[in-house]
Design a protein around this motif. Structure first.
Motif, mmCIF file in Angstrom:
data_model
loop_
_atom_site.group_PDB
_atom_site.id
_atom_site.type_symbol
_atom_site.label_atom_id
_atom_site.label_comp_id
_atom_site.label_asym_id
_atom_site.label_seq_id
_atom_site.Cartn_x
_atom_site.Cartn_y
_atom_site.Cartn_z
ATOM 1 N N LEU A 148 7.690 -37.065 -8.339
ATOM 2 C CA LEU A 148 7.061 -36.771 -7.068
ATOM 3 C C LEU A 148 6.028 -35.680 -7.314
ATOM 4 C CD1 LEU A 148 8.120 -37.760 -4.157
ATOM 5 C CD2 LEU A 148 9.077 -35.473 -3.957
ATOM 6 N N GLY A 149 4.891 -35.743 -6.633
ATOM 7 C CA GLY A 149 3.864 -34.734 -6.850
ATOM 8 C C GLY A 149 3.196 -34.300 -5.567
ATOM 9 N N LEU A 150 2.598 -33.133 -5.611
ATOM 10 C CA LEU A 150 1.792 -32.631 -4.500
ATOM 11 C C LEU A 150 0.328 -32.906 -4.813
ATOM 12 C CD1 LEU A 150 1.693 -30.959 -1.812
ATOM 13 C CD2 LEU A 150 1.323 -28.941 -3.258
ATOM 14 N N TYR A 151 -0.363 -33.590 -3.905
ATOM 15 C CA TYR A 151 -1.756 -33.995 -4.113
ATOM 16 C C TYR A 151 -2.630 -33.454 -2.991
ATOM 17 C CZ TYR A 151 0.338 -37.353 -7.348
ATOM 18 O OH TYR A 151 1.039 -37.932 -8.375
ATOM 19 N N SER A 152 -3.898 -33.251 -3.304
ATOM 20 C CA SER A 152 -4.841 -32.784 -2.297
ATOM 21 C C SER A 152 -6.241 -33.277 -2.626
ATOM 22 C CB SER A 152 -4.845 -31.256 -2.229
ATOM 23 O OG SER A 152 -5.815 -30.786 -1.305
ATOM 24 N N LYS A 153 -6.996 -33.576 -1.593
ATOM 25 C CA LYS A 153 -8.416 -33.905 -1.752
ATOM 26 C C LYS A 153 -9.290 -32.692 -1.442
ATOM 27 C CE LYS A 153 -7.797 -38.411 -2.463
ATOM 28 N NZ LYS A 153 -8.154 -39.069 -3.742
ATOM 29 N N LYS A 154 -8.637 -31.581 -1.035
ATOM 30 C CA LYS A 154 -9.394 -30.429 -0.548
ATOM 31 C C LYS A 154 -9.291 -29.200 -1.429
ATOM 32 C CE LYS A 154 -9.017 -32.031 4.226
ATOM 33 N NZ LYS A 154 -8.528 -31.737 5.592
ATOM 34 N N VAL A 155 -8.205 -29.071 -2.181
ATOM 35 C CA VAL A 155 -8.046 -27.899 -3.046
ATOM 36 C C VAL A 155 -7.658 -28.351 -4.450
ATOM 37 C CG1 VAL A 155 -7.381 -26.406 -1.113
ATOM 38 C CG2 VAL A 155 -5.601 -27.541 -2.470
ATOM 39 N N LYS A 156 -7.900 -27.479 -5.416
ATOM 40 C CA LYS A 156 -7.637 -27.805 -6.813
ATOM 41 C C LYS A 156 -6.377 -27.138 -7.354
ATOM 42 C CE LYS A 156 -11.428 -30.222 -7.359
ATOM 43 N NZ LYS A 156 -11.371 -31.695 -7.566
ATOM 44 N N ALA A 157 -5.780 -26.236 -6.587
ATOM 45 C CA ALA A 157 -4.582 -25.535 -7.039
ATOM 46 C C ALA A 157 -3.765 -25.139 -5.820
ATOM 47 C CB ALA A 157 -4.952 -24.297 -7.856
ATOM 48 N N ILE A 158 -2.451 -24.995 -6.008
ATOM 49 C CA ILE A 158 -1.608 -24.656 -4.860
ATOM 50 C C ILE A 158 -1.962 -23.280 -4.301
ATOM 51 C CG2 ILE A 158 0.299 -26.163 -5.505
ATOM 52 C CD1 ILE A 158 1.746 -23.779 -6.668
ATOM 53 N N ALA A 159 -2.470 -22.384 -5.149
ATOM 54 C CA ALA A 159 -2.853 -21.056 -4.671
ATOM 55 C C ALA A 159 -4.015 -21.119 -3.681
ATOM 56 C CB ALA A 159 -3.219 -20.161 -5.854
ATOM 57 N N ASP A 160 -4.768 -22.220 -3.710
ATOM 58 C CA ASP A 160 -5.936 -22.351 -2.840
ATOM 59 C C ASP A 160 -5.603 -22.952 -1.480
ATOM 60 O OD1 ASP A 160 -7.477 -21.377 -4.928
ATOM 61 O OD2 ASP A 160 -7.885 -23.384 -5.725
ATOM 62 N N LEU A 161 -4.358 -23.365 -1.269
ATOM 63 C CA LEU A 161 -3.994 -23.889 0.053
ATOM 64 C C LEU A 161 -4.190 -22.793 1.094
ATOM 65 C CD1 LEU A 161 -0.736 -25.926 -0.699
ATOM 66 C CD2 LEU A 161 -2.864 -26.851 0.245
ATOM 67 N N PRO A 162 -4.918 -23.065 2.167
ATOM 68 C CA PRO A 162 -5.190 -22.017 3.163
ATOM 69 C C PRO A 162 -3.980 -21.718 4.034
ATOM 70 C CG PRO A 162 -6.094 -24.105 3.909
ATOM 71 C CD PRO A 162 -5.563 -24.349 2.513
ATOM 72 N N ASP A 163 -3.997 -20.581 4.665
ATOM 73 C CA ASP A 163 -2.957 -20.238 5.630
ATOM 74 C C ASP A 163 -2.974 -21.270 6.760
ATOM 75 O OD1 ASP A 163 -1.036 -17.957 6.483
ATOM 76 O OD2 ASP A 163 -2.170 -18.416 8.304
ATOM 77 N N GLY A 164 -1.801 -21.789 7.093
ATOM 78 C CA GLY A 164 -1.711 -22.796 8.157
ATOM 79 C C GLY A 164 -2.018 -24.206 7.705
ATOM 80 N N ALA A 165 -2.101 -24.434 6.402
ATOM 81 C CA ALA A 165 -2.408 -25.772 5.888
ATOM 82 C C ALA A 165 -1.368 -26.783 6.348
ATOM 83 C CB ALA A 165 -2.461 -25.749 4.366
ATOM 84 N N THR A 166 -1.829 -28.012 6.566
ATOM 85 C CA THR A 166 -0.932 -29.102 6.954
ATOM 86 C C THR A 166 -0.595 -29.922 5.715
ATOM 87 O OG1 THR A 166 -1.860 -29.224 9.179
ATOM 88 C CG2 THR A 166 -0.647 -31.149 8.401
#
Length: 273
Positions: free
Chosen positions: A117-135
């Motif tokens: 299982l993995g965490l994927y994003s089209k908006k950020v390149k690293a988990i540290a870059d997830l913004p406050d309040g991210a969905t």
């Protein structure tokens, strides 16, 4: 093992009907010189077994009879009724639930691989870059949602209530420093929805089906060591000491099989040994 909780009564009926047809009417055998009958899902389980049969089994003195089925009932009913010796398609949480619901006594021999299982994003390149309040999208079935939350907890994005692991729900989140918000969707829908979310936790098979490459595209992936969702070689209780089963388990844990998995699936399937 793919989304096992989607097994339906239709699949169950089909699986029972296919049991003898898939595994042969002569049944399994404890004769150490007889072929070991193994029921498996085609990908990657059947492929891994075929590699063992074609490259390792003969030298080890093991004869393999591989039967591939696409449902998640036949492999266990075949092992339970003795028409097969072993199966390779499931993880321990599914096996335990199956035993409880069906009164079977099938046991794990060895973990072999994990479809992470993995965490994927089209908006950020690293988990540290997830913004406050991210969905963040989560699979909404019980097994995979708990698994997804554990992945996030293991990577310090959240903390979970003490003692809660694979059964976790969003209600069990006790620490959430980024104030993440949850979007619970069917697991199969998450790859299509990830662009509309800040990130999503996606099952390995659905990631592959959507063109994602888990080894390179995931922000974080599950680790195989100690993971309860590693797919296992399983037998009916009492057959763990069948010398053919022991021999197959040994071959499945060989350096050759590890290299085959690594080279063939390139991180989308991970050896669990």
């Amino acid at each position: 093992m793919r989304n096992v909780l989607k097994s339906t009564s239709i699949l169950a009926t089909a699986g029972l009907a296919l049991s003898l047809a898939a595994c042969g009417s002569s049944g399994s055998s404890s004769d150490p010189n007889a072929p070991l009958k193994v029921v498996a899902s085609p990908t990657p389980h059947g492929q891994i077994l075929k590699y063992v049969k074609d490259n390792l089994a003969e030298k080890a003195g093991l004869k393999l009879d591989i039967k591939e089925v696409t449902d998640y009932v036949t492999p266990n009913t075949a092992v339970q009724d003795g028409s097969a010796d072993a199966n390779y398609f499931q993880h321990v949480p599914y096996l335990e639930d199956f035993n409880k619901k069906h009164g079977t006594d099938i046991v794990s021999v060895e973990p072999v691989h994990l479809e992470p299982l993995g965490l994927y994003s089209k908006k950020v390149k690293a988990i540290a870059d997830l913004p406050d309040g991210a969905t963040v999208g989560l699979p909404n079935d019980a097994t995979n949602e708990g698994r997804a939350l554990k992945l996030l907890a293991d990577n310090k994005l959240i903390t979970l209530k003490e003692g809660v692991t694979t059964a976790a729900t969003p209600a069990d989140v006790t620490g959430n420093p980024k104030n993440l918000k949850w979007k619970e969707l069917e697991a199969a829908q998450l790859p299509r929805s990830v662009a509309d979310l800040d990130a999503a936790v996606i099952n390995g098979n659905y990631a592959l089906d959507s063109g994602l490459k888990p080894a390179t595209d995931a922000l974080v992936l599950e680790k195989a060591d100690g993971n309860p969702y590693a797919n296992i070689l399983a037998v009916k209780k009492g057959k763990e000491n069948d010398p053919r089963v022991k021999k197959l388990a040994e071959l499945l844990h060989s350096a050759e099989v590890k290299k085959y998995i690594d080279d063939t699936y390139k991180g989308s399937v991970i050896p669990a040994f």
